[in-house]
Design an enzyme around this catalytic site. Structure first.
Site, PDB file in Angstrom:
ATOM      1  N   SER A   1       0.847  -1.189   0.000  1.00 19.60           N
ATOM      2  CA  SER A   1       0.000   0.000   0.000  1.00 19.60           C
ATOM      3  C   SER A   1       0.886   1.244   0.000  1.00 19.60           C
ATOM      4  CB  SER A   1      -0.942   0.024   1.210  1.00 19.60           C
ATOM      5  OG  SER A   1      -0.332   0.627   2.333  1.00 19.60           O
ATOM      6  N   SER A   2       0.276   2.378  -0.343  1.00 27.91           N
ATOM      7  CA  SER A   2       1.017   3.642  -0.387  1.00 27.91           C
ATOM      8  C   SER A   2       1.527   4.049   0.993  1.00 27.91           C
ATOM      9  CB  SER A   2       0.136   4.749  -0.959  1.00 27.91           C
ATOM     10  OG  SER A   2      -0.977   4.993  -0.112  1.00 27.91           O
ATOM     11  N   LYS A   3       0.962   3.466   2.055  1.00 25.09           N
ATOM     12  CA  LYS A   3       1.361   3.831   3.418  1.00 25.09           C
ATOM     13  C   LYS A   3       2.801   3.428   3.702  1.00 25.09           C
ATOM     14  CE  LYS A   3      -2.862   5.198   3.919  1.00 25.09           C
ATOM     15  NZ  LYS A   3      -3.187   6.638   3.770  1.00 25.09           N
ATOM     16  N   ASP A   4       3.360   2.515   2.896  1.00 30.63           N
ATOM     17  CA  ASP A   4       4.746   2.118   3.095  1.00 30.63           C
ATOM     18  C   ASP A   4       5.714   3.277   2.868  1.00 30.63           C
ATOM     19  OD1 ASP A   4       4.437  -0.636   3.767  1.00 30.63           O
ATOM     20  OD2 ASP A   4       4.013  -1.090   1.669  1.00 30.63           O
TER      21      ASP A   4
ATOM     22  N   ALA B   1       5.736   5.191   6.173  1.00 31.76           N
ATOM     23  CA  ALA B   1       6.189   4.352   7.284  1.00 31.76           C
ATOM     24  C   ALA B   1       7.676   4.057   7.203  1.00 31.76           C
ATOM     25  CB  ALA B   1       5.392   3.050   7.310  1.00 31.76           C
TER      26      ALA B   1
END
Length: 458
Positions: free
Chosen positions: A110-113, A116
């Site tokens: 996901s783009s959240k990587d 993070a």
């Protein structure tokens, strides 16, 4: 670079303080007092840079002198080494002058990587300098928390505390949150919505009682916005060398991506349109359509990462629209937190509408877009990307300017749905094994006692 609070301009902080925080002490969000501006020629000169080299050019001004240049370059190189595509964020053409920017090639798909993997390196860097430990706290309905858990799993100086709704998120995401386990992870399964989880985290940061440094893994932390700024520079340079106008469509799983695009334009990118794509949970669409924003009960949809109505980064946009007037922003947010509704000054709302459009996509439209995309191009998209692609096609202002949809979630995560549509084979389901149920607590949204008891024991 100096940062101030969106609710009190007298609150000052440097980048190190901003990284090791969630929100400002007054409850506001940290804002760069003067974002950098780049000339068209300066941006054009970056066309041949690798992703981490481009990120250095974009991010360096926000970091200031808190990290030496060579250290910053290495931190960025390390962060993006976790992605399995050589371009980090490849572009896929899906129609005439329409593209999807694939942001799902990181470890949790996901783009959240992006945020993070960047955040863990900044946090570890500054904690080592201070010889401190931190609690990494946030709310998640799946992707954000899983990305944070993955990023901080080997941290020697951080403990992750994740709040997630017990129901209302995809079963597989819930199972993974239950199964995620490492010595420094504490999970709270909340009998409520994702918005309830956000409210818990917000109250925690305002009344922090632990001796640990409190750091947010949600998009309220400026590192998340900063990581997303690079998306826009990269796509613009790839498609136009930074010289032609361009538009973006953003599936509204948070508002940070929209805000990042808004700021990227101010930094010098020729962005002429931002489209906010929502599902039937259309709080943001109602804001940009009717100038009425309200906290509503979210329904479960095919695009669960967008099943929310409270968007913390909207406060950052308000701060920009109101001319950095922290008093006005503080009043607006206090009224919203009390009444659950907000109306922006009409002139300022029209100013936002000069660049921001929106569209609410139904589940039926989402399914139709997934099927037609596969039929016409052979390309497979997930429901979140489908909302953005459809909104882009329907509401783009120019057929000449490239239109880019942010592909925030891998279609792999929607394999069961895609199999039902006949697009992929029926997936072989491997049960997600939970090694233990330690440090997993089930609570109600108002169960402050249990939360404080657990945090005080860490």
């Amino acid at each position: 670079m100096q940062y101030v609070s969106s609710r009190n301009s007298a609150t000052k902080a440097d980048f190190e303080t901003v990284v090791l925080s969630g929100v400002a002490e007054d409850g506001g969000l940290y804002m760069p007092s003067a974002p950098p501006e780049f000339s068209a020629q300066e941006i054009a000169n970056w066309s041949m840079l690798t992703y981490d080299e481009l990120a250095f050019r974009v991010i360096k001004p926000f970091v200031g002198q808190t990290i030496p240049e060579e250290d910053l370059k290495q931190l960025l190189k390390d962060a993006y080494s976790e992605f399995d595509h050589r371009t980090i964020a490849p572009l896929q053409q899906v129609d005439r002058n329409e593209w999807v920017l694939e942001l799902f090639h990181g470890p949790t798909r996901s783009s959240k990587d992006f945020s993070a993997q960047l955040q863990v390196r900044f946090v570890e860097y500054f904690l080592a300098k201070r010889k401190r430990r931190a609690l990494i706290v946030g709310a998640t309905n799946g992707d954000t928390g899983l990305a944070a858990i993955e990023a901080f799993k080997n941290s020697q100086s951080s403990v992750v505390v994740a709040f997630f709704p017990e129901s209302g998120s995809p079963d597989e995401q819930i199972m993974r949150l239950h199964a995620s386990d490492h010595p420094n992870l504490y999970r709270f399964a909340v009998n409520g919505s994702f918005d309830d989880c956000q409210m818990i985290v917000s109250k925690l940061f305002r009344n922090w009682q632990s001796n640990y440094t409190a750091v947010s893994f949600n998009s309220s932390n400026w590192v998340n916005v900063m990581a997303q700024l690079v998306f826009y520079f990269y796509a613009t340079l790839q498609l136009s060398g930074g010289q032609r106008t361009i538009g973006f469509s953003v599936p509204a799983s948070s508002f940070s991506e929209v805000y990042a695009g808004y700021i990227a334009q101010k930094m010098g990118l020729p962005i002429t349109q931002m489209i906010v794509a929502t599902n039937r949970n259309d709080a943001l669409h109602q804001l940009f359509l009717k100038n009425h924003y309200s906290r509503i009960k979210s329904d479960r949809s095919l695009s669960p990462a967008m099943d929310l109505s409270v968007f913390s980064n909207l406060e950052r946009l308000l701060w920009e629209l109101y001319g950095k007037d922290s008093v006005a922003v503080s009043k607006l947010m206090e009224e919203f937190e009390e009444n659950g509704e907000m109306v922006i000054d009409n002139k300022l709302w029209l100013q936002a509408r000069m660049i921001i459009d929106s569209y609410s996509v139904s589940d039926e439209e989402t399914l139709a877009e997934i099927k037609s995309m596969h039929h016409d191009t052979g390309y497979i998209i997930d429901p979140h990307t489908a909302t953005g692609v459809l909104a882009a096609r329907l509401y783009r202002r120019s057929m000449v300017a490239p239109m880019v949809t942010l592909g925030e979630v891998s279609p792999i995560k929607s394999a069961i749905l895609l199999a039902k549509l006949g697009i992929v084979p029926i997936p072989k389901v491997t049960p997600v094994q939970s090694s233990c149920s330690l440090r997993l607590y089930r609570i109600n949204p108002d169960d402050v006692g249990t939360i404080n008891q657990v945090l005080s024991s860490i």
